[in-house]
Structures are given as structure tokens and as C-alpha cells.
Design a protein around this motif. Structure first.
Motif, PDB file in Angstrom:
ATOM      1  N   LEU A  70     -13.886   0.959   5.333  1.00  0.00           N
ATOM      2  CA  LEU A  70     -13.562   1.909   4.277  1.00  0.00           C
ATOM      3  C   LEU A  70     -13.720   3.327   4.799  1.00  0.00           C
ATOM      4  CD1 LEU A  70     -12.911   1.930   1.184  1.00  0.00           C
ATOM      5  CD2 LEU A  70     -15.342   2.335   0.833  1.00  0.00           C
ATOM      6  N   PRO A  71     -12.628   4.120   4.789  1.00  0.00           N
ATOM      7  CA  PRO A  71     -12.738   5.505   5.263  1.00  0.00           C
ATOM      8  C   PRO A  71     -13.538   6.353   4.277  1.00  0.00           C
ATOM      9  CG  PRO A  71     -10.515   5.063   4.479  1.00  0.00           C
ATOM     10  CD  PRO A  71     -11.275   3.776   4.383  1.00  0.00           C
ATOM     11  N   GLU A  72     -13.992   7.510   4.743  1.00  0.00           N
ATOM     12  CA  GLU A  72     -14.756   8.395   3.881  1.00  0.00           C
ATOM     13  C   GLU A  72     -13.910   8.942   2.743  1.00  0.00           C
ATOM     14  OE1 GLU A  72     -17.103  11.413   5.773  1.00  0.00           O
ATOM     15  OE2 GLU A  72     -17.663  10.070   7.403  1.00  0.00           O
ATOM     16  N   GLN A  73     -12.590   9.041   2.943  1.00  0.00           N
ATOM     17  CA  GLN A  73     -11.693   9.540   1.906  1.00  0.00           C
ATOM     18  C   GLN A  73     -10.323   8.912   2.073  1.00  0.00           C
ATOM     19  OE1 GLN A  73     -11.389  13.830   1.506  1.00  0.00           O
ATOM     20  NE2 GLN A  73      -9.277  13.658   0.925  1.00  0.00           N
ATOM     21  N   GLU A  74      -9.735   8.418   0.964  1.00  0.00           N
ATOM     22  CA  GLU A  74      -8.375   7.892   0.994  1.00  0.00           C
ATOM     23  C   GLU A  74      -7.829   7.782  -0.426  1.00  0.00           C
ATOM     24  OE1 GLU A  74      -7.616   3.885   2.354  1.00  0.00           O
ATOM     25  OE2 GLU A  74      -9.422   3.144   1.397  1.00  0.00           O
ATOM     26  N   VAL A  75      -6.514   7.594  -0.510  1.00  0.00           N
ATOM     27  CA  VAL A  75      -5.879   7.365  -1.801  1.00  0.00           C
ATOM     28  C   VAL A  75      -6.218   5.948  -2.235  1.00  0.00           C
ATOM     29  CG1 VAL A  75      -3.692   7.201  -3.041  1.00  0.00           C
ATOM     30  CG2 VAL A  75      -3.977   8.930  -1.259  1.00  0.00           C
ATOM     31  N   ALA A  76      -6.846   5.821  -3.403  1.00  0.00           N
ATOM     32  CA  ALA A  76      -7.153   4.499  -3.935  1.00  0.00           C
ATOM     33  C   ALA A  76      -5.939   3.937  -4.667  1.00  0.00           C
ATOM     34  CB  ALA A  76      -8.355   4.560  -4.872  1.00  0.00           C
ATOM     35  N   PHE A  77      -5.271   4.758  -5.467  1.00  0.00           N
ATOM     36  CA  PHE A  77      -4.040   4.378  -6.145  1.00  0.00           C
ATOM     37  C   PHE A  77      -3.339   5.618  -6.681  1.00  0.00           C
ATOM     38  CE2 PHE A  77      -6.716   4.556  -9.870  1.00  0.00           C
ATOM     39  CZ  PHE A  77      -7.858   3.863  -9.517  1.00  0.00           C
TER      40      PHE A  77
ATOM     41  N   LEU B  39       5.465   5.573   1.861  1.00  0.00           N
ATOM     42  CA  LEU B  39       4.610   5.503   3.036  1.00  0.00           C
ATOM     43  C   LEU B  39       3.316   6.293   2.865  1.00  0.00           C
ATOM     44  CD1 LEU B  39       7.306   5.951   5.831  1.00  0.00           C
ATOM     45  CD2 LEU B  39       6.167   3.831   5.144  1.00  0.00           C
ATOM     46  N   THR B  40       3.308   7.267   1.971  1.00  0.00           N
ATOM     47  CA  THR B  40       2.149   8.149   1.852  1.00  0.00           C
ATOM     48  C   THR B  40       1.291   7.872   0.621  1.00  0.00           C
ATOM     49  OG1 THR B  40       3.457   9.801   0.680  1.00  0.00           O
ATOM     50  CG2 THR B  40       3.291  10.026   3.077  1.00  0.00           C
ATOM     51  N   THR B  41       1.731   7.014  -0.265  1.00  0.00           N
ATOM     52  CA  THR B  41       0.945   6.723  -1.459  1.00  0.00           C
ATOM     53  C   THR B  41       0.726   5.240  -1.604  1.00  0.00           C
ATOM     54  OG1 THR B  41       2.891   6.595  -2.866  1.00  0.00           O
ATOM     55  CG2 THR B  41       1.825   8.745  -2.689  1.00  0.00           C
ATOM     56  N   VAL B  42      -0.278   4.900  -2.376  1.00  0.00           N
ATOM     57  CA  VAL B  42      -0.587   3.515  -2.663  1.00  0.00           C
ATOM     58  C   VAL B  42      -0.249   3.275  -4.122  1.00  0.00           C
ATOM     59  CG1 VAL B  42      -2.398   1.777  -2.714  1.00  0.00           C
ATOM     60  CG2 VAL B  42      -2.459   3.555  -0.978  1.00  0.00           C
ATOM     61  N   ASN B  43       0.846   2.606  -4.376  1.00  0.00           N
ATOM     62  CA  ASN B  43       1.237   2.315  -5.748  1.00  0.00           C
ATOM     63  C   ASN B  43       0.698   0.935  -6.114  1.00  0.00           C
ATOM     64  OD1 ASN B  43       2.795   4.639  -6.491  1.00  0.00           O
ATOM     65  ND2 ASN B  43       4.256   3.986  -4.939  1.00  0.00           N
TER      66      ASN B  43
ATOM     67  N   THR C   3       0.313  11.210 -10.359  1.00  0.00           N
ATOM     68  CA  THR C   3      -1.130  11.284 -10.517  1.00  0.00           C
ATOM     69  C   THR C   3      -1.710  10.427  -9.412  1.00  0.00           C
ATOM     70  OG1 THR C   3      -0.937  11.548 -12.901  1.00  0.00           O
ATOM     71  CG2 THR C   3      -3.075  10.859 -12.053  1.00  0.00           C
ATOM     72  N   ARG C   4      -2.562  11.022  -8.608  1.00  0.00           N
ATOM     73  CA  ARG C   4      -3.138  10.330  -7.456  1.00  0.00           C
ATOM     74  C   ARG C   4      -4.649  10.256  -7.633  1.00  0.00           C
ATOM     75  NH1 ARG C   4      -1.314  12.194  -1.566  1.00  0.00           N
ATOM     76  NH2 ARG C   4       0.562  11.180  -2.315  1.00  0.00           N
ATOM     77  N   VAL C   5      -5.221   9.088  -7.359  1.00  0.00           N
ATOM     78  CA  VAL C   5      -6.672   8.915  -7.417  1.00  0.00           C
ATOM     79  C   VAL C   5      -7.186   8.736  -5.993  1.00  0.00           C
ATOM     80  CG1 VAL C   5      -8.590   7.528  -8.286  1.00  0.00           C
ATOM     81  CG2 VAL C   5      -6.567   7.910  -9.727  1.00  0.00           C
ATOM     82  N   MET C   6      -8.013   9.693  -5.588  1.00  0.00           N
ATOM     83  CA  MET C   6      -8.638   9.651  -4.262  1.00  0.00           C
ATOM     84  C   MET C   6     -10.021   9.009  -4.392  1.00  0.00           C
ATOM     85  SD  MET C   6      -6.356  11.195  -2.422  1.00  0.00           S
ATOM     86  CE  MET C   6      -7.256  11.354  -0.895  1.00  0.00           C
ATOM     87  N   ARG C   7     -10.390   8.192  -3.413  1.00  0.00           N
ATOM     88  CA  ARG C   7     -11.734   7.628  -3.345  1.00  0.00           C
ATOM     89  C   ARG C   7     -12.463   8.331  -2.210  1.00  0.00           C
ATOM     90  NH1 ARG C   7     -11.075   3.712  -0.623  1.00  0.00           N
ATOM     91  NH2 ARG C   7     -10.037   2.269  -2.025  1.00  0.00           N
ATOM     92  N   VAL C   8     -13.633   8.877  -2.511  1.00  0.00           N
ATOM     93  CA  VAL C   8     -14.480   9.534  -1.518  1.00  0.00           C
ATOM     94  C   VAL C   8     -15.809   8.784  -1.498  1.00  0.00           C
ATOM     95  CG1 VAL C   8     -15.628  11.681  -0.872  1.00  0.00           C
ATOM     96  CG2 VAL C   8     -13.384  11.757  -1.987  1.00  0.00           C
ATOM     97  N   PHE C   9     -16.291   8.462  -0.296  1.00  0.00           N
ATOM     98  CA  PHE C   9     -17.565   7.756  -0.178  1.00  0.00           C
ATOM     99  C   PHE C   9     -18.646   8.746   0.228  1.00  0.00           C
ATOM    100  CE2 PHE C   9     -20.187   4.560   2.405  1.00  0.00           C
ATOM    101  CZ  PHE C   9     -20.978   4.246   1.319  1.00  0.00           C
ATOM    102  N   ASP C  10     -19.606   8.979  -0.658  1.00  0.00           N
ATOM    103  CA  ASP C  10     -20.746   9.852  -0.386  1.00  0.00           C
ATOM    104  C   ASP C  10     -21.876   8.969   0.154  1.00  0.00           C
ATOM    105  OD1 ASP C  10     -22.928  11.548  -0.360  1.00  0.00           O
ATOM    106  OD2 ASP C  10     -22.705  12.188  -2.453  1.00  0.00           O
ATOM    107  N   LYS C  11     -21.947   8.865   1.490  1.00  0.00           N
ATOM    108  CA  LYS C  11     -22.932   7.987   2.126  1.00  0.00           C
ATOM    109  C   LYS C  11     -24.367   8.411   1.815  1.00  0.00           C
ATOM    110  CE  LYS C  11     -20.023   6.581   5.979  1.00  0.00           C
ATOM    111  NZ  LYS C  11     -19.838   6.592   7.422  1.00  0.00           N
TER     112      LYS C  11
END
Length: 153
Positions: free
Chosen positions: A94-101, A14-18, A112-120
């Protein structure tokens, strides 16, 4: 014990995107007499919410008997590189920060978790890979950025 393991597996899902990674290739780093060799593997991930971006991650994989049967805990050694491979199309939500995979790197409690952050401000996507198990008080990490640029055909 089985109920706890089942609960933890459910909670993790529920908390990760595999996301299924495509294994590109592996390079042997140390030969093992019994079981599989130690190696570094390269996997490709396409960002599920940002079309036109792919990430490549190299990650150490333990061999030996434990590695052969999937019981070894892989070291938190990895590198991340993300690139624009086509026109970037971003989901409007698209949120400013979330787990991409993410990817499990041991049977229990390590990923190993990859976070995506959007720097507007800079119109840039930042991908940050972290180990979810603390190593000497700080997580292993790697970063890659993808400036959002026009794509010409």
C-alpha cells in the motif's frame, strides 16, 4: 473531435480508479416539473486495497431534462465518511498516497476523486475527497479518518 474524445477517455481510464459504487438511496431536494428531480444520493464504496474499510459519500445530483439524460454537470457538493467495518487487512504494498476511487460528475472533465493517505506515525488511514474541477480557485473537499484498531468479533 471523436479522436480527441477517445484519447481523453483512454487517458482518464489510465489515471483514475473507477470502482463500482453501491447506491444506498437518494433524497429529493427539489421537485422538477420536467425530468428527474434534484437530489442528494448516498453511495457506499469498499476500499479495494484495504479490507475492513467502507466509505459513504453523499453527493448532489442535478435533475431536469439534462440530469435525466446524464448531460447535467453535477455541483461539487459532497460529504465523505469512512469507517472500519471489520478487521483491517492492508495490502503490504500500500503506497503512502493513492487514488482509492473516483466518480465522474459530468460528461467531460469533472470528477470526484477520493485519495487514500496512510499516516504511519498515527496508524491512521485518511480519505480525502476532492472535486477535480476548480471552484472559485480551490477544489471542494471533504475528509474522513479511520484509525487502524484491533477488531473483536
Amino acid at each position: 473531435m471523436k479522436k480527441i474524445t477517445t484519447f481523453l477517455a483512454l487517458l482518464s481510464s489510465l489515471t483514475t480508479v473507477n470502482i463500482h459504487a453501491e447506491e444506498v438511496d437518494c433524497v429529493t431536494t427539489s421537485w422538477k416539473l420536467i425530468g428527474s428531480n434534484h437530489k442528494v444520493c448516498v453511495q457506499a464504496y469498499d476500499d479495494p486495497k484495504v479490507k475492513g474499510v467502507s466509505c459513504y459519500m453523499s453527493q448532489a445530483k442535478k435533475g431536469g431534462l439534462k440530469g435525466t439524460f446524464g448531460l447535467a454537470e453535477d455541483p461539487a457538493q459532497f460529504s465523505l465518511d469512512c469507517r472500519q467495518i471489520g478487521e483491517i487487512i492492508i495490502d503490504s504494498k500500500l503506497p503512502e498516497q493513492e487514488v482509492a476511487f473516483s466518480e465522474d460528475t459530468s460528461l467531460f472533465f469533472k470528477e470526484t476523486r477520493v485519495m487514500r493517505v496512510f499516516d504511519k506515525k498515527r496508524n491512521t488511514l485518511i480519505y480525502l475527497a476532492i472535486s477535480r474541477k476548480l471552484i472559485d480557485g480551490a477544489p471542494a473537499n471533504s475528509i474522513s479518518t479511520v484509525p487502524i484498531m484491533p477488531w473483536s468479533k
